[in-house]
Motif scaffolding. Structure first.
Motif, short mmCIF file in Angstrom:
data_model
loop_
_atom_site.label_atom_id
_atom_site.label_comp_id
_atom_site.label_asym_id
_atom_site.label_seq_id
_atom_site.Cartn_x
_atom_site.Cartn_y
_atom_site.Cartn_z
N TYR A 267 -23.57 45.43 -0.93
CA TYR A 267 -22.74 44.24 -1.12
C TYR A 267 -23.59 42.97 -1.00
O TYR A 267 -23.43 42.03 -1.79
CB TYR A 267 -21.60 44.20 -0.09
CG TYR A 267 -20.69 43.02 -0.29
CD1 TYR A 267 -19.62 43.08 -1.17
CD2 TYR A 267 -20.93 41.81 0.36
CE1 TYR A 267 -18.80 41.98 -1.40
CE2 TYR A 267 -20.13 40.71 0.15
CZ TYR A 267 -19.07 40.80 -0.72
OH TYR A 267 -18.28 39.69 -0.95
N LYS A 268 -24.50 42.96 -0.04
CA LYS A 268 -25.37 41.80 0.14
C LYS A 268 -26.21 41.54 -1.11
O LYS A 268 -26.38 40.39 -1.54
CB LYS A 268 -26.27 42.03 1.36
CG LYS A 268 -27.14 40.83 1.71
CD LYS A 268 -27.95 41.11 2.98
CE LYS A 268 -28.82 39.91 3.34
NZ LYS A 268 -29.61 40.18 4.59
N CYS A 270 -25.47 42.53 -4.21
CA CYS A 270 -24.58 42.11 -5.29
C CYS A 270 -24.15 40.67 -5.13
O CYS A 270 -23.99 39.93 -6.12
CB CYS A 270 -23.36 43.03 -5.35
SG CYS A 270 -23.74 44.69 -5.96
N SER A 271 -23.95 40.23 -3.89
CA SER A 271 -23.61 38.83 -3.66
C SER A 271 -24.79 37.92 -4.02
O SER A 271 -24.62 36.86 -4.63
CB SER A 271 -23.22 38.64 -2.19
OG SER A 271 -22.81 37.31 -1.94
N ASP A 274 -24.94 37.88 -7.77
CA ASP A 274 -23.63 37.58 -8.38
C ASP A 274 -23.15 38.73 -9.28
O ASP A 274 -22.84 38.54 -10.46
CB ASP A 274 -23.71 36.28 -9.18
CG ASP A 274 -22.33 35.74 -9.53
OD1 ASP A 274 -21.36 36.14 -8.87
OD2 ASP A 274 -22.24 34.92 -10.47
N ASP A 334 -15.86 42.45 1.82
CA ASP A 334 -15.82 41.53 0.68
C ASP A 334 -15.27 40.16 1.10
O ASP A 334 -14.06 39.94 1.12
CB ASP A 334 -14.96 42.13 -0.43
CG ASP A 334 -14.96 41.27 -1.68
OD1 ASP A 334 -15.84 40.41 -1.83
OD2 ASP A 334 -14.06 41.46 -2.52
N ASP A 336 -16.21 37.41 -0.60
CA ASP A 336 -16.24 36.59 -1.81
C ASP A 336 -15.07 36.85 -2.74
O ASP A 336 -14.71 36.00 -3.55
CB ASP A 336 -17.52 36.85 -2.62
CG ASP A 336 -18.79 36.49 -1.87
OD1 ASP A 336 -18.69 35.72 -0.89
OD2 ASP A 336 -19.86 36.97 -2.26
N ARG A 338 -15.41 39.63 -4.75
CA ARG A 338 -16.16 40.16 -5.89
C ARG A 338 -15.96 41.67 -6.08
O ARG A 338 -16.57 42.28 -6.95
CB ARG A 338 -17.65 39.85 -5.77
CG ARG A 338 -18.41 40.55 -4.68
CD ARG A 338 -19.91 40.20 -4.73
NE ARG A 338 -20.14 38.78 -4.63
CZ ARG A 338 -20.46 38.00 -5.68
NH1 ARG A 338 -20.58 38.54 -6.88
NH2 ARG A 338 -20.65 36.71 -5.51
#
Length: 570
Positions: A267-268, A270-271, A274, A334, A336, A338
């Motif tokens: 997740y980190k 992908c954040s 973006d 999550d 965000d 996303r």
């Protein structure tokens, strides 16, 4: 633009007020999505429900002419399946007969009327509305239940998430592609992946970008490398991927299950880059844990054993243990908005209901609603009515108990298949790094029949035949056949032929001729170095979800006989 779409305001848990709202991620929408308008006719629905409104705007049939006056069903009780079924059938009575005899499975019945005495109650299910044209969001009662479920089981990390019903995960994924993908996009997938997911975006001329796996699925370091080193010129002009498709629990086909720390790492990343995470979870509640060979003691820690024991208890304590033992969803990390999570009733109720849902941020839900309005509209009124009343009959606690029984049933079936391998083959426990992703717990199978007396004296069992990974979730055993051990392998290779593919095709055909059908590994090729069939291994996916105890043993025994003949070990 006034879309007429309203995010539901039902409570989503005590902590929701203190959580952040989703970020604005609308820049991920493709141009088609940006061009979408609210369905003109569907706009009428938000006014049609106003008390006292005389509706003369829509071309809708009158419920009086619906031929269905009532809809009745008899369903199993929420606690119909045992939480700790026996490992093998009882003597004199097959396990299937024991499980499915009329006296062993309690039931309950209900009838859905055409007209309810409480038609304005949002929890009401009546045929006059269920079988009528509906908003794409479906009947209010089903999203009400799903929001409670998502809140209590997944515990999203932001406050304004919502749900949208659909026609199962394949439909949900197709709509997500419709939402996000531009022609020619590159899409991140596991190196082994679900073929129908790939088929959904091939018409967009999108290409897979395979990410290497280990026993927990995608490797964070490889994902970081792919994204950080992305070069559009070297990639044929393709932009860096912004969509990731993943099956974190009981991954299809490998059976890999991703735990919390790995999800945090991915997740980190992908954040940072973006990327939208599309979490496909049809097997989520079929998280069964490790297989323990017969006669051996469990290698679980004391804490893990206590958790497993707690999950076998009836009542709320057992339900909470079940929820706690599930791998946390990406939604739980999550902040965000996303993550787009796909859930389905196909594996826990009935595939033919064609019913599932998406959990996502409000912007994504609003646009996905627009997509549904001009495609599937709402799911079948019959399916939603029956499923919703079933869930209402059981309640949240009853549904969790049902899921626990389903999980125990599939764990029993997984045990049948793994036990069959143990009985039919000579097993050695190892970590075959060349055959399966690094860190996988693998078991290599050898013939139980020594080639000669000398081998029998020395305890030798001939060449390695098969290596498999006992799954911790899902419905499948994934295995690799040691094709390079075949006597014709080198000869075919010297001729310039693809020896692996030729011999795997031959083996698959011989199995089918002997009435055993496996899914060939090449169906699930995501483009990874393992998946492309190199290194002299051929892969198969075996489903343990539907065969009886006797059929499971017969299939694995036939498999061993065909293998020994195939490798000429007899």
């Amino acid at each position: 633009m006034d879309t007429g779409f309203e995010i539901a305001t039902e409570p989503r848990g005590e902590a929701s007020a203190s959580l952040p709202q989703a970020k604005d991620l609308s820049h991920h929408f493709n141009q088609t999505t940006k061009n979408r308008e609210a369905s003109t006719l569907k706009e009428l629905y938000r006014y049609a429900g106003v008390p006292g409104m005389i509706t003369m705007a829509g071309g809708i049939p009158h419920p009086e002419v619906f031929p269905f006056e009532t809809l009745s069903a008899t369903i199993l009780a929420h606690d119909a399946f045992p939480l700790d079924p026996p490992r093998v059938p009882k003597k004199g009575k097959s396990l299937i007969e024991w499980l499915f005899s009329p006296t062993s499975l309690p039931t309950t019945s209900f009838t859905i009327p055409k007209w309810s005495p409480k038609p304005v109650d949002p929890k009401t299910i009546q045929l006059s509305t269920s079988l009528q044209y509906q908003a794409a969001t479906g009947p209010p009662a089903l999203p009400l239940f799903l929001r409670e479920y998502v809140s209590k089981v997944y515990k999203p990390a932001y406050s304004d998430w919502d749900v949208l019903v659909n026609v199962g995960n394949t439909d949900g994924w197709s709509k997500i592609i419709n939402l996000l993908a531009e022609k020619g996009d590159a899409i991140l997938v596991e190196e082994w992946t679900y073929p129908s997911a790939v088929n959904s975006f091939l018409p967009y001329e999108c290409k897979t970008v395979p990410i290497k796996m280990d026993k927990e699925g995608m490797l964070p370091e490889h994902l970081e490398k792919v994204l950080s080193e992305w070069n559009e010129e070297e990639r044929g002009g393709k932009k860096r991927p912004h969509i990731m498709y993943t099956i974190p629990t009981g991954q299809n086909p490998t059976g890999a299950t991703m735990e919390a720390e790995r999800k945090k790492q991915l997740y980190k990343i992908c954040s940072k880059y973006d990327v939208i995470i599309c979490e496909d979870e049809p097997y989520y509640c079929l998280y069964t844990g490790e297989w323990t060979p017969k006669g051996s003691k469990s290698d679980k820690s004391i804490l893990a054993q206590r958790r497993a024991d707690a999950e076998k208890k009836e009542g709320s304590e057992g339900n909470q243990a079940f929820i706690k033992n599930l791998p946390p969803s990406y939604l739980h990390f999550d902040v965000d908005g996303r993550v787009i999570r796909m859930d389905t009733f196909s594996k826990t109720s009935a595939p033919g209901s064609r019913l599932g849902w998406i959990t996502a941020n409000p912007q994504f839900i609003e646009r996905l609603t627009r997509i549904s309005e001009t495609s599937t509209q709402a799911p079948s009124g019959f399916a939603t009515a029956l499923t919703t009343v079933m869930l209402q009959k059981w309640g949240f606690e009853g549904y969790i108990r049902w899921l626990r029984g389903v999980k125990a049933t599939y764990n029993m079936r997984k045990t049948w298949m793994c036990d069959a391998f143990e009985d039919v083959f000579h097993l050695e426990f190892d970590q075959n790094k060349s055959l399966f992703p690094d860190g996988s717990k693998t078991i290599t199978c050898y013939s139980k029949t020594p080639k000669n007396k000398w081998d029998e004296k020395k305890g030798l069992h001939g060449p390695a035949l098969v290596t498999f990974t006992p799954p911790t979730a899902g419905m499948f055993v994934f295995l690799g056949v040691h094709i390079s051990e075949h006597p014709d392998y080198d000869k075919l290779t010297r001729k310039g032929e693809d020896a692996t593919h030729v011999l795997v095709q031959k083996l698959w055909t011989e199995l089918a001729d002997n009435l055993v059908l496996f899914a060939p590994g090449w169906y699930f090729d995501g483009g990874g170095e393992h998946a492309i069939g190199g290194k002299g291994y051929g892969y198969f996916r075996l489903s343990f979800s539907i065969a009886t105890y006797e059929e499971t043993y017969k299939a694995i025994r036939t498999f061993s006989q065909v293998l020994e003949k195939f490798f000429k070990t007899k």
